[in-house]
Write an enzyme that holds these catalytic residues in place. Sequence first.
Site, PDB file in Angstrom:
ATOM      1  N   MET A  43       9.868  25.125   2.205  1.00 32.65           N
ATOM      2  CA  MET A  43       9.118  24.206   1.347  1.00 32.65           C
ATOM      3  C   MET A  43      10.031  23.493   0.359  1.00 32.65           C
ATOM      4  O   MET A  43       9.879  22.298   0.098  1.00 32.65           O
ATOM      5  CB  MET A  43       8.025  24.969   0.580  1.00 32.65           C
ATOM      6  CG  MET A  43       7.149  24.063  -0.265  1.00 32.65           C
ATOM      7  SD  MET A  43       5.920  24.943  -1.241  1.00 32.65           S
ATOM      8  CE  MET A  43       4.869  25.617   0.037  1.00 32.65           C
ATOM      9  N   LYS A  80       0.844  -1.201   0.000  1.00 32.35           N
ATOM     10  CA  LYS A  80       0.000   0.000   0.000  1.00 32.35           C
ATOM     11  C   LYS A  80       0.878   1.250   0.000  1.00 32.35           C
ATOM     12  O   LYS A  80       2.081   1.173   0.308  1.00 32.35           O
ATOM     13  CB  LYS A  80      -0.891  -0.006   1.252  1.00 32.35           C
ATOM     14  CG  LYS A  80      -0.110   0.032   2.571  1.00 32.35           C
ATOM     15  CD  LYS A  80      -1.010  -0.208   3.771  1.00 32.35           C
ATOM     16  CE  LYS A  80      -0.233  -0.128   5.081  1.00 32.35           C
ATOM     17  NZ  LYS A  80      -1.083  -0.472   6.237  1.00 32.35           N
ATOM     18  N   TYR A  84      13.595  31.574   7.014  1.00 28.52           N
ATOM     19  CA  TYR A  84      12.389  32.200   7.561  1.00 28.52           C
ATOM     20  C   TYR A  84      12.470  32.354   9.074  1.00 28.52           C
ATOM     21  O   TYR A  84      12.890  31.446   9.794  1.00 28.52           O
ATOM     22  CB  TYR A  84      11.166  31.344   7.223  1.00 28.52           C
ATOM     23  CG  TYR A  84      10.764  31.430   5.770  1.00 28.52           C
ATOM     24  CD1 TYR A  84      10.403  32.642   5.201  1.00 28.52           C
ATOM     25  CD2 TYR A  84      10.758  30.291   4.982  1.00 28.52           C
ATOM     26  CE1 TYR A  84      10.034  32.718   3.866  1.00 28.52           C
ATOM     27  CE2 TYR A  84      10.380  30.355   3.650  1.00 28.52           C
ATOM     28  CZ  TYR A  84      10.023  31.573   3.091  1.00 28.52           C
ATOM     29  OH  TYR A  84       9.654  31.645   1.784  1.00 28.52           O
ATOM     30  N   ARG A 142     -11.584   0.556  14.511  1.00 23.18           N
ATOM     31  CA  ARG A 142     -11.206   1.213  13.260  1.00 23.18           C
ATOM     32  C   ARG A 142     -11.878   0.433  12.143  1.00 23.18           C
ATOM     33  O   ARG A 142     -13.091   0.305  12.154  1.00 23.18           O
ATOM     34  CB  ARG A 142      -9.662   1.204  13.187  1.00 23.18           C
ATOM     35  CG  ARG A 142      -9.040   2.308  12.444  1.00 23.18           C
ATOM     36  CD  ARG A 142      -7.527   2.161  12.386  1.00 23.18           C
ATOM     37  NE  ARG A 142      -7.107   0.937  11.702  1.00 23.18           N
ATOM     38  CZ  ARG A 142      -5.896   0.702  11.232  1.00 23.18           C
ATOM     39  NH1 ARG A 142      -4.932   1.587  11.413  1.00 23.18           N
ATOM     40  NH2 ARG A 142      -5.593  -0.406  10.602  1.00 23.18           N
TER      41      ARG A 142
END
Length: 387
Positions: A331, A61, A283, A155
């Site tokens: 980013m 998966k 930043y 779940r």
Amino acid sequence: MSQPATDHRGATPPTAPRPAVRSVPAIRSTGARLHVDLDAVAANTALLAARTPGALMAVVKADGFGHGAAAVARTALAHGASWLGVTSLDEALALRADGVRAPVLSWLNPVGADFTAAIGHQVDVAVPSAAHLAAVTRAGVGARVHLHLDTGMARDGAAPSDWAALCRAARRAERAGQVRVVGVMGHLGCADVPEDPANAAARTVFAWGLGEARAAGLRPPLRHLAATAATLTDPAALHTMSRVGAGLVGIDPSGSTRLSPALTLTAPVVGVRRVAAGTAVGYGHAWAAGRATTLALLPLGYADGLPRVASGRAEVALRGRRHPVVGRISMDQVVVDVGDEAVQPGDVATVFGPGSAGEPTVSEWAGWAGTIEHEIVTGIGARVARS
Ligand SMILES: *Cc1c(COP(=O)(O)O)cnc(C)c1O
């Protein structure tokens, strides 16, 4: 179809074939690159196959835990796995489209999923509810299903209170020739902590569920509860099949076994600059140089899967040595403080790897980010080139 506004030749008819573009070089990534070591996957598969008395399902998966679903599937099938497991039907159909023919189970789908396609492509589906069973029987004849019991996670899977009725409905559908119930599955929520009493409780629920299925007249040959951690630590959880994902790619949630990490993430240095003491980086100016130093810029950031929360802790390897990532992870870029190392643009940094040359590992990145290795390996962004 628009013509270029600046077609200064003016005479080009609208249907003229465009000239072939000759100047584009062969595609060669100049940025971050993820290398998958399939030999590691092969070794991990063989180790896990040797630990389970039953069949081994390779869980691929989430694109094979970020390692490439088809490549991990083929490697695992060649080294001891006989089944494949995925979450969604779309993932299973993608494997079929890739030419993978081995048995595949998909275990989490909405009732509106295309179960006709599952039947047509011989994809087994997990059935967690009467509504899913009805949808699967409506989709056509001959579906192969694994009844899914929630063994204690609240779940996916049927609640134990709904289980006996689900078994009876499945048996009716089987007798009517609509489906074949080939499996019963559960899942362990605490197998990474082998001594957790929740494991024994879940095993008991699963055994009860098998008994109910049998009492309803079902005889499913595939009974599967264990994933990687239980396969490595809990023989009592092994039935006729184990579903392993993390372990294939070198992650042992139980911390009990040395497996082989399979990913290496690299990035080229795109810039180097010498800065004075006091120079602030990135930043928020979250870090400033305490001395004159050399900063190296790498072209990957949180959009590429480096967790921003690892800012201030993470390291990478350059020229065989570790150096800290400084300032906030952006980013698209990070800055590395390489001190007085003679790093050059074009040098290649190892962000993480197996650790054999002293480079950081996925496990360390997970620690720096306060998460688990799974989240790091499944989070590498789409623009990172794969090889
Ligand atoms: C992901 C998953 C697995 C594989 O678990 P690992 O711990 O990665 O081996 C097995 N079964 C189910 C239901 C899963 O969702």
